[in-house]
Design an enzyme around this catalytic site. Structure first.
Site, mmCIF file in Angstrom:
data_model
loop_
_atom_site.group_PDB
_atom_site.id
_atom_site.type_symbol
_atom_site.label_atom_id
_atom_site.label_comp_id
_atom_site.label_asym_id
_atom_site.label_seq_id
_atom_site.Cartn_x
_atom_site.Cartn_y
_atom_site.Cartn_z
ATOM 1 N N VAL A 1 77.343 60.741 0.962
ATOM 2 C CA VAL A 1 78.784 60.567 0.810
ATOM 3 C C VAL A 1 78.935 58.837 0.884
ATOM 4 O O VAL A 1 79.707 58.380 -0.165
ATOM 5 C CB VAL A 1 79.623 61.176 2.059
ATOM 6 C CG1 VAL A 1 80.811 60.530 2.090
ATOM 7 C CG2 VAL A 1 79.474 62.684 2.163
ATOM 8 N N CYS B 1 77.705 70.998 4.855
ATOM 9 C CA CYS B 1 79.204 71.249 5.135
ATOM 10 C C CYS B 1 79.516 72.704 5.293
ATOM 11 O O CYS B 1 79.966 73.098 6.388
ATOM 12 C CB CYS B 1 79.893 71.147 3.493
ATOM 13 S SG CYS B 1 80.112 69.060 3.407
ATOM 14 N N THR C 1 83.430 64.844 8.373
ATOM 15 C CA THR C 1 84.126 66.240 9.056
ATOM 16 C C THR C 1 84.158 66.441 10.394
ATOM 17 O O THR C 1 82.903 66.635 10.944
ATOM 18 C CB THR C 1 83.393 67.218 8.127
ATOM 19 O OG1 THR C 1 83.262 67.052 6.587
ATOM 20 C CG2 THR C 1 84.201 68.560 8.211
ATOM 21 N N THR D 1 78.167 64.806 10.729
ATOM 22 C CA THR D 1 78.652 65.302 11.858
ATOM 23 C C THR D 1 78.037 66.684 12.041
ATOM 24 O O THR D 1 78.519 67.759 11.472
ATOM 25 C CB THR D 1 80.246 65.511 11.950
ATOM 26 O OG1 THR D 1 80.665 65.866 10.473
ATOM 27 C CG2 THR D 1 80.915 64.193 12.230
ATOM 28 N N ASP E 1 73.996 50.664 7.288
ATOM 29 C CA ASP E 1 73.256 51.822 7.916
ATOM 30 C C ASP E 1 72.369 51.238 8.824
ATOM 31 O O ASP E 1 71.855 50.238 8.591
ATOM 32 C CB ASP E 1 72.691 52.661 6.710
ATOM 33 C CG ASP E 1 72.393 54.175 7.161
ATOM 34 O OD1 ASP E 1 72.926 54.826 6.804
ATOM 35 O OD2 ASP E 1 71.669 54.222 7.931
#
Length: 441
Positions: free
Chosen positions: A24, A267, A127, A92, A42
């Site tokens: 992402v 997801c 998310t 997440t 990162d």
């Protein structure tokens, strides 16, 4: 004279930082770098080195575009002090007990807090369940920055909608949901994203609405796939081809275009648990979403058990039977192995002491070995098989002819050769006419 954020947006002098450069974050950083000064941060120094060399390990941007990318990729957190607008795109995941694991996002907030410039906006794309941004992230940001939200910095939420491996639906042509802690913040956030999102933005009335929208998007898909997985399990007992049923059903104009299969990834296989967890905290026990998760989480074992049945029908002893699992990523033509349900098949068959090898032309061998202790073999090494399980519809597998498949098996009668085709890639009639023991979802 110090410029306001609005002025910086208007004259393209605003500096963006993206925290978390995976499937992402990296495409977001690349997209913004074409318009405005951009920092890509990162904590994984190896990843930063690869990006600086133009190596796109995600496959989302491409070698040439990444090589020419003007973004400043760094693992030095102090560089975040230069940013006016910080986007958080860290994973997440869920814990072993399927509860939300917010450690990556709180760790990111600590790093940002230590390096937060007064007047900045932080937008979360990870998310989360409704309330995380305001109730969990803000206190961490305030603690580590010594600043106050709404006075010294502002926050917003814009759920990521990137679909790894999808070359049609890209970052820039997917409508972007945006939200802020107040009207002014929402307008500023919208103005920044409109620089790169050709499809435009959709503003929600609150951060919680935007957080919830993302969960509902993926829970809806999860439930639809679970429905088809359930009928696939039922039709297996009835001796009916699910694929043929769906083809017939699909002739109606309002039939939904979903197919049964393994539901993994970062997801759909994860986000519904965030909804379930949050709903339970408010005293509501989710019924449909929980049932869908239970069905989809069981599909790997179901496929493995069908494989055992087909091997027995082919007069094979399961112990030491040579099985090749074709594909380990969570979806086709994508190197992403996060939360892949293919390993459920491997683990289940291992209980029967079968001799299992895995091949995947898209996955990174070292990453697979590190995450799953599974050593991949090359496609050319697939030989002397008793059974082939096609778990992922990679383009390399779709190119295989019946003759190619035949060369992968032991020299034996065709009815002893078992092909498990989860994605229905091959012609069932052709394979069965040649005597193969064939099964597909």
């Amino acid at each position: 004279m110090i410029k306001s954020l609005t002025e910086k947006i208007n004259d393209l002098s605003i500096k963006v930082a993206v925290v978390g450069l995976g499937y992402v974050g990296m495409p977001i950083a690349v997209a913004f770098s074409k318009k405005i000064p951009t920092i890509g941060f990162d904590i994984n120094e190896k990843k930063i080195e690869d990006y600086r060399k133009g190596l796109d390990t995600t496959g989302e941007v491409g070698k040439e575009e990444l090589k020419d990318c003007p973004a400043e990729f760094t693992a030095e957190e102090a560089k975040l002090k230069e940013a006016d607008f910080i986007i958080v795109a860290v994973p997440t995941p869920v814990n072993d007990d399927k509860t939300p694991d917010l450690t990556p996002i709180t760790d990111a907030c600590e790093i940002i807090g230590r390096n937060l410039k007064q007047g900045s906006i932080i937008v979360f794309e990870s998310t989360v369940y409704p309330g995380v941004t305001e109730e969990i992230c803000v206190p961490v940001l305030e603690q580590y920055s010594g600043l106050h939200c709404g006075v010294d910095f502002r926050i917003g939420y814009s759920p990521e909608r990137i679909n790894p491996g999808d070359k049609e639906h890209r970052l820039t042509n997917i409508v972007k949901i945006v939200s802020g802690m107040d009207y002014e913040t929402t307008e500023l956030i919208a103005g920044v994203y409109e620089m790169i999102i050709d499809a435009g933005v959709f503003k929600t009335s609150s951060i919680k609405v935007a957080e919830a929208a993302k969960l509902v998007e993926n829970a809806q898909r999860d439930i639809n796939i679970a429905f088809l997985n359930e009928i696939a399990m039922a039709f297996e007992r009835m001796g009916i081809s699910t694929g043929e049923v769906l083809t017939a059903m699909g002739t109606k104009w309002n039939a939904l275009k979903f197919t049964p299969g393994l539901v993994g990834g970062h997801c759909i296989g994860v986000d519904p648990y965030y909804f379930i967890s949050r709903a339970e905290r408010f005293g509501y026990h989710s019924q449909i979403i929980t049932a869908g998760r239970r069905i989809n989480d069981g599909m790997g074992s179901f496929v493995a058990d069908v494989t055992v049945k087909k091997l027995i029908q082919a007069d094979k002893l399961i112990k030491n039977t040579k099985i090749y699992v074709m594909g380990i990523t969570f979806k086709e033509n994508c190197p992403d192995i996060r939360n892949t349900k293919v390993m459920d098949i491997v683990n289940r068959l291992s209980e029967y002491q079968a001799d299992i090898s895995v091949t995947d032309p898209a996955a990174d061998r070292n990453e697979v070995l590190s995450h799953y202790l599974c050593k991949l073999v090359e496609l050319e090494e697939v030989k002397e098989a008793d059974c082939l399980i096609f778990a992922v519809a990679h383009k390399e597998f779709r190119k295989l002819t019946v003759n190619d498949l035949d060369k992968m098996f032991k020299n034996m009668a065709n009815d002893k050769k078992v092909i498990i085709d989860i994605k229905g890639m091959f012609d069932k009639q052709e394979l069965e006419s040649r005597g193969y023991t064939y099964w597909s979802l």
